[in-house]
Design an enzyme around this catalytic site. Sequence first.
Site, PDB file in Angstrom:
ATOM      1  N   LYS A 105       0.851  -1.189   0.000  1.00  0.00           N
ATOM      2  CA  LYS A 105       0.000   0.000   0.000  1.00  0.00           C
ATOM      3  C   LYS A 105       0.888   1.240   0.000  1.00  0.00           C
ATOM      4  O   LYS A 105       1.492   1.571   1.023  1.00  0.00           O
ATOM      5  CB  LYS A 105      -0.923   0.007   1.220  1.00  0.00           C
ATOM      6  CG  LYS A 105      -1.895  -1.170   1.268  1.00  0.00           C
ATOM      7  CD  LYS A 105      -2.732  -1.151   2.537  1.00  0.00           C
ATOM      8  CE  LYS A 105      -3.703  -2.319   2.576  1.00  0.00           C
ATOM      9  NZ  LYS A 105      -4.532  -2.325   3.810  1.00  0.00           N
ATOM     10  N   GLY A 134      -7.590  -3.390   1.939  1.00  0.00           N
ATOM     11  CA  GLY A 134      -8.722  -3.233   2.842  1.00  0.00           C
ATOM     12  C   GLY A 134      -8.267  -3.275   4.285  1.00  0.00           C
ATOM     13  O   GLY A 134      -7.076  -3.406   4.581  1.00  0.00           O
ATOM     14  N   LYS A 189      -4.516   6.472   3.154  1.00  0.00           N
ATOM     15  CA  LYS A 189      -5.015   6.370   4.530  1.00  0.00           C
ATOM     16  C   LYS A 189      -3.860   6.327   5.521  1.00  0.00           C
ATOM     17  O   LYS A 189      -4.013   6.715   6.687  1.00  0.00           O
ATOM     18  CB  LYS A 189      -5.926   5.155   4.688  1.00  0.00           C
ATOM     19  CG  LYS A 189      -5.328   3.809   4.256  1.00  0.00           C
ATOM     20  CD  LYS A 189      -4.558   3.114   5.332  1.00  0.00           C
ATOM     21  CE  LYS A 189      -3.957   1.812   4.811  1.00  0.00           C
ATOM     22  NZ  LYS A 189      -3.202   1.068   5.822  1.00  0.00           N
ATOM     23  N   SER A 252      -1.484  -0.402  14.186  1.00  0.00           N
ATOM     24  CA  SER A 252      -1.036   0.458  13.091  1.00  0.00           C
ATOM     25  C   SER A 252       0.315   1.093  13.384  1.00  0.00           C
ATOM     26  O   SER A 252       0.455   1.885  14.320  1.00  0.00           O
ATOM     27  CB  SER A 252      -2.080   1.552  12.844  1.00  0.00           C
ATOM     28  OG  SER A 252      -1.563   2.570  12.009  1.00  0.00           O
ATOM     29  N   ARG A 253       1.311   0.764  12.565  1.00  0.00           N
ATOM     30  CA  ARG A 253       2.626   1.383  12.738  1.00  0.00           C
ATOM     31  C   ARG A 253       2.573   2.873  12.422  1.00  0.00           C
ATOM     32  O   ARG A 253       3.315   3.664  13.008  1.00  0.00           O
ATOM     33  CB  ARG A 253       3.654   0.678  11.849  1.00  0.00           C
ATOM     34  CG  ARG A 253       3.986  -0.733  12.300  1.00  0.00           C
ATOM     35  CD  ARG A 253       5.120  -1.329  11.490  1.00  0.00           C
ATOM     36  NE  ARG A 253       4.733  -1.513  10.102  1.00  0.00           N
ATOM     37  CZ  ARG A 253       4.146  -2.598   9.625  1.00  0.00           C
ATOM     38  NH1 ARG A 253       3.845  -3.593  10.439  1.00  0.00           N
ATOM     39  NH2 ARG A 253       3.827  -2.700   8.348  1.00  0.00           N
ATOM     40  N   GLU A 278       4.581   3.307   6.285  1.00  0.00           N
ATOM     41  CA  GLU A 278       4.276   3.632   4.894  1.00  0.00           C
ATOM     42  C   GLU A 278       3.831   5.083   4.720  1.00  0.00           C
ATOM     43  O   GLU A 278       4.119   5.719   3.704  1.00  0.00           O
ATOM     44  CB  GLU A 278       3.195   2.693   4.358  1.00  0.00           C
ATOM     45  CG  GLU A 278       3.628   1.242   4.207  1.00  0.00           C
ATOM     46  CD  GLU A 278       4.490   1.016   2.958  1.00  0.00           C
ATOM     47  OE1 GLU A 278       4.962   1.987   2.360  1.00  0.00           O
ATOM     48  OE2 GLU A 278       4.673  -0.169   2.594  1.00  0.00           O
TER      49      GLU A 278
END
Length: 335
Positions: A105, A134, A189, A252-253, A278
Amino acid sequence: MANITILGSGGFGLSLALTAYRSGHNVKVWSKFSEELEAIRRDGEHKQKLPGVPVPSGIELTDSMDCINGCDMVIFGIPSRFVRDTVRMAAPYITSSMVVVNTGKGLEEGSLKTLSQVFREELSDGISVVTLTGPSHAEEVGRGVPTTIVAASENESAAAMVQELLSSKTLRIYLSSDVIGCEVGGALKNIIALSAGVCDGLGFGDNTKAALMTRGMHEITKLGLAMGGKRETFSGLSGMGDLIVTCCSMHSRNRRAGILIGEGMSPEEAVKMVGTVEGYYCCHAAWELAGKLGVTMPITEQLYKVLFEGEDVKNSLSALMSRPKKREWEPLDNI
């Protein structure tokens, strides 16, 4: 039963390997880091990425690209920065009879291309590429927590094959033909989640996060539409769904790195401490792309200033809150 090869022994690659193995498929996992593979063999699990989740000995672990030979599906579980190099390594082994799946992503820095565009450039004509995206933290997919995601491709039969082979009692896969929209949602996102973490680190509350996520989705949609995505995609799993899970979870990193930045740590130190973030890399690419396409993205702009220009996070918040007064809904090219 199918032969499935996963390139990448990180959390998400392993979680998909486990999903496929539990469904009765023959599964191989490749990594260029032989020491990581040896640790998984020794411990029976990936202690850093999926602690407490057994990796059965029936899943073959290898550092040889020969593992692609004879497989039906090749899944790339590679961070976006390393996708092109890995695809180049794998390309000589991939044939038109195989379906290629990307789970990365992000946007490629420099070229500003989506990852499916990178795949198309590096692979021979006639090879089908499917984007799998997703709300899907590896820590939960690997444990069999009910999850829904999207398989997007210009080749509907290839996406349907992914849906058929990887769907299970705990993983439900929907189909989409909007590859651009799904990729943009999955990539951008991370920018908003990083920003949400900054707000958490500053000690702000639910009101702030709700506003950030809502206006952040507005930015994602604007850039996605400018790139050719479909509006409805951004209210779906690869858009709003992925945004919710990444902004709100400590898995979530991006959020964790943002928290450290909000608490006063430098962006460089935060990324180094957390690992692959990311949103840090995507923010740079998205800001460049927005400029080229003439899209206004105020949250992305302020995060860019914090990450790469040394701006104080409180000044950036002030800049967002003091923007000119507007209606909530205006033409997308005027917001």
